[in-house]
Each structure stands twice: as C-alpha cells, then as structure tokens.
Design a protein around this motif. Structure first.
Motif, PDB file in Angstrom:
ATOM      1  N   ILE A 105       0.844  -1.200   0.000  1.00  0.00           N
ATOM      2  CA  ILE A 105       0.000   0.000   0.000  1.00  0.00           C
ATOM      3  C   ILE A 105       0.878   1.248   0.000  1.00  0.00           C
ATOM      4  CG2 ILE A 105      -1.593   1.358   1.430  1.00  0.00           C
ATOM      5  CD1 ILE A 105      -2.923  -1.368   2.174  1.00  0.00           C
ATOM      6  N   GLU A 106       1.919   1.260   0.819  1.00  0.00           N
ATOM      7  CA  GLU A 106       2.801   2.429   0.880  1.00  0.00           C
ATOM      8  C   GLU A 106       3.492   2.680  -0.465  1.00  0.00           C
ATOM      9  OE1 GLU A 106       6.647   4.250   3.231  1.00  0.00           O
ATOM     10  OE2 GLU A 106       5.555   2.597   4.140  1.00  0.00           O
ATOM     11  N   ILE A 107       4.003   1.631  -1.086  1.00  0.00           N
ATOM     12  CA  ILE A 107       4.666   1.795  -2.379  1.00  0.00           C
ATOM     13  C   ILE A 107       3.679   2.309  -3.425  1.00  0.00           C
ATOM     14  CG2 ILE A 107       5.727   0.525  -4.296  1.00  0.00           C
ATOM     15  CD1 ILE A 107       7.031  -1.288  -2.104  1.00  0.00           C
ATOM     16  N   THR A 108       2.469   1.760  -3.419  1.00  0.00           N
ATOM     17  CA  THR A 108       1.458   2.197  -4.384  1.00  0.00           C
ATOM     18  C   THR A 108       1.064   3.649  -4.123  1.00  0.00           C
ATOM     19  OG1 THR A 108       0.655  -0.078  -4.539  1.00  0.00           O
ATOM     20  CG2 THR A 108      -0.797   1.650  -5.390  1.00  0.00           C
ATOM     21  N   ALA A 109       0.906   4.008  -2.879  1.00  0.00           N
ATOM     22  CA  ALA A 109       0.495   5.373  -2.528  1.00  0.00           C
ATOM     23  C   ALA A 109       1.617   6.382  -2.756  1.00  0.00           C
ATOM     24  CB  ALA A 109       0.031   5.424  -1.079  1.00  0.00           C
ATOM     25  N   LYS A 110       2.800   6.065  -2.289  1.00  0.00           N
ATOM     26  CA  LYS A 110       3.922   7.025  -2.316  1.00  0.00           C
ATOM     27  C   LYS A 110       4.803   6.919  -3.563  1.00  0.00           C
ATOM     28  CE  LYS A 110       3.101   8.360   1.976  1.00  0.00           C
ATOM     29  NZ  LYS A 110       2.486   9.621   2.246  1.00  0.00           N
ATOM     30  N   GLY A 111       4.730   5.784  -4.266  1.00  0.00           N
ATOM     31  CA  GLY A 111       5.594   5.573  -5.418  1.00  0.00           C
ATOM     32  C   GLY A 111       6.954   5.066  -4.967  1.00  0.00           C
TER      33      GLY A 111
ATOM     34  N   ALA B 140       3.543   8.072  -7.637  1.00  0.00           N
ATOM     35  CA  ALA B 140       2.692   7.977  -6.449  1.00  0.00           C
ATOM     36  C   ALA B 140       1.238   8.092  -6.890  1.00  0.00           C
ATOM     37  CB  ALA B 140       3.033   9.094  -5.475  1.00  0.00           C
ATOM     38  N   TYR B 141       0.375   7.330  -6.239  1.00  0.00           N
ATOM     39  CA  TYR B 141      -1.044   7.362  -6.594  1.00  0.00           C
ATOM     40  C   TYR B 141      -1.933   7.884  -5.468  1.00  0.00           C
ATOM     41  CZ  TYR B 141       0.076   4.952 -10.872  1.00  0.00           C
ATOM     42  OH  TYR B 141       0.596   4.644 -12.101  1.00  0.00           O
ATOM     43  N   GLU B 142      -1.342   8.345  -4.360  1.00  0.00           N
ATOM     44  CA  GLU B 142      -2.151   8.782  -3.226  1.00  0.00           C
ATOM     45  C   GLU B 142      -3.038   9.985  -3.537  1.00  0.00           C
ATOM     46  OE1 GLU B 142       0.428   9.711   0.035  1.00  0.00           O
ATOM     47  OE2 GLU B 142       1.651  11.029  -1.182  1.00  0.00           O
ATOM     48  N   LYS B 143      -2.675  10.791  -4.527  1.00  0.00           N
ATOM     49  CA  LYS B 143      -3.500  11.944  -4.889  1.00  0.00           C
ATOM     50  C   LYS B 143      -4.378  11.660  -6.100  1.00  0.00           C
ATOM     51  CE  LYS B 143      -0.401  15.250  -2.817  1.00  0.00           C
ATOM     52  NZ  LYS B 143       0.485  16.385  -2.976  1.00  0.00           N
TER      53      LYS B 143
ATOM     54  N   GLN C 279      -9.473   2.629  -2.937  1.00  0.00           N
ATOM     55  CA  GLN C 279      -9.065   2.170  -4.265  1.00  0.00           C
ATOM     56  C   GLN C 279      -7.664   1.567  -4.220  1.00  0.00           C
ATOM     57  OE1 GLN C 279      -9.748   5.929  -6.331  1.00  0.00           O
ATOM     58  NE2 GLN C 279     -11.224   4.899  -7.663  1.00  0.00           N
ATOM     59  N   ILE C 280      -6.775   2.195  -3.485  1.00  0.00           N
ATOM     60  CA  ILE C 280      -5.406   1.673  -3.371  1.00  0.00           C
ATOM     61  C   ILE C 280      -5.430   0.313  -2.686  1.00  0.00           C
ATOM     62  CG2 ILE C 280      -3.167   2.020  -2.245  1.00  0.00           C
ATOM     63  CD1 ILE C 280      -3.519   5.045  -2.870  1.00  0.00           C
ATOM     64  N   LYS C 281      -6.210   0.161  -1.624  1.00  0.00           N
ATOM     65  CA  LYS C 281      -6.306  -1.124  -0.935  1.00  0.00           C
ATOM     66  C   LYS C 281      -6.837  -2.212  -1.866  1.00  0.00           C
ATOM     67  CE  LYS C 281      -6.883   0.683   3.711  1.00  0.00           C
ATOM     68  NZ  LYS C 281      -7.813   0.875   4.830  1.00  0.00           N
ATOM     69  N   GLU C 282      -7.876  -1.888  -2.625  1.00  0.00           N
ATOM     70  CA  GLU C 282      -8.440  -2.860  -3.561  1.00  0.00           C
ATOM     71  C   GLU C 282      -7.440  -3.193  -4.670  1.00  0.00           C
ATOM     72  OE1 GLU C 282     -11.230  -4.690  -3.352  1.00  0.00           O
ATOM     73  OE2 GLU C 282     -11.449  -3.797  -1.388  1.00  0.00           O
TER      74      GLU C 282
END
Length: 105
Positions: free
Chosen positions: A70-76, A82-85, A91-94
């Motif tokens: 999750i952190e890698i997906t969110a922060k890049g 990064a996809y957190e924004k 959505q990131i969890k799924e």
C-alpha cells in the motif's frame, strides 16, 4: 411492511454485489495504471523492466506486507509514480489486493 421488505431485499442485493464491483474496479485500475509496466498478468513488460518495474511474482515483493504494498502504491518508488492523490485509500487497498492475487499466479 411490504415496502420495508423490498428495501431490505434491495440492501442485501447491493451488499452482495459490492465485492464483485470492487474487484472489477481494481482490475480496471490495474489495467489503466499498472499493466503498462507490470504487465497484464503481473509479469513486467519490456518497457517496465527497462524502468525498473518488477514482476509481481518477484520473491522480494512476495515477502512484502500488505502495508508495504500500500505504501509503495500510494507514495511511489523509484520511477513508479505515487497514486495517493490520484486514488482514494480504498481504491489503493483494492488495487493492492488485486495485485497480490496476480502475484500468486
């Protein structure tokens, strides 16, 4: 009474459909955001490999916790954006759950 029974039946139907809808959304997100580098099947594409993308079946990734994914997906990471924004936390969890399933193949 009949109206309440209909509303209850509709609520149950929506709850039963929700997991399938989330899985469809995660697959669509993966296809549009991740597959170009990590491959449709989780095996990194040639372009992805040149950019440092890993196969989702990579032993190092398999050892990572869900929180790390999750952190890698969110922060890049490295060249991965990064996809957190661009996505909600749900959505990131799924998306991570979908990627972890691909990593098992």
């Amino acid at each position: 009474m009949r109206k309440m029974a209909i509303m209850l039946a509709l609520a149950v139907a929506v709850m039963l459909m929700a997991p399938a809808a989330l899985a469809d959304d995660a697959a669509a997100l993966y296809k549009t955001k991740c597959a170009s580098c990590h491959g449709a099947d989780g095996k990194a594409s040639a372009i992805g490999k040149k950019m440092g993308a890993k196969d989702l079946q990579d032993p190092e990734l398999k050892k990572a916790t869900e929180a790390q994914w999750i952190e890698i997906t969110a922060k890049g990471k490295a060249k991965m954006p990064a996809y957190e924004k661009k996505m909600t936390a749900d959505q990131i969890k799924e998306l991570v759950a979908y990627m972890k399933e691909l990593s098992k193949k």
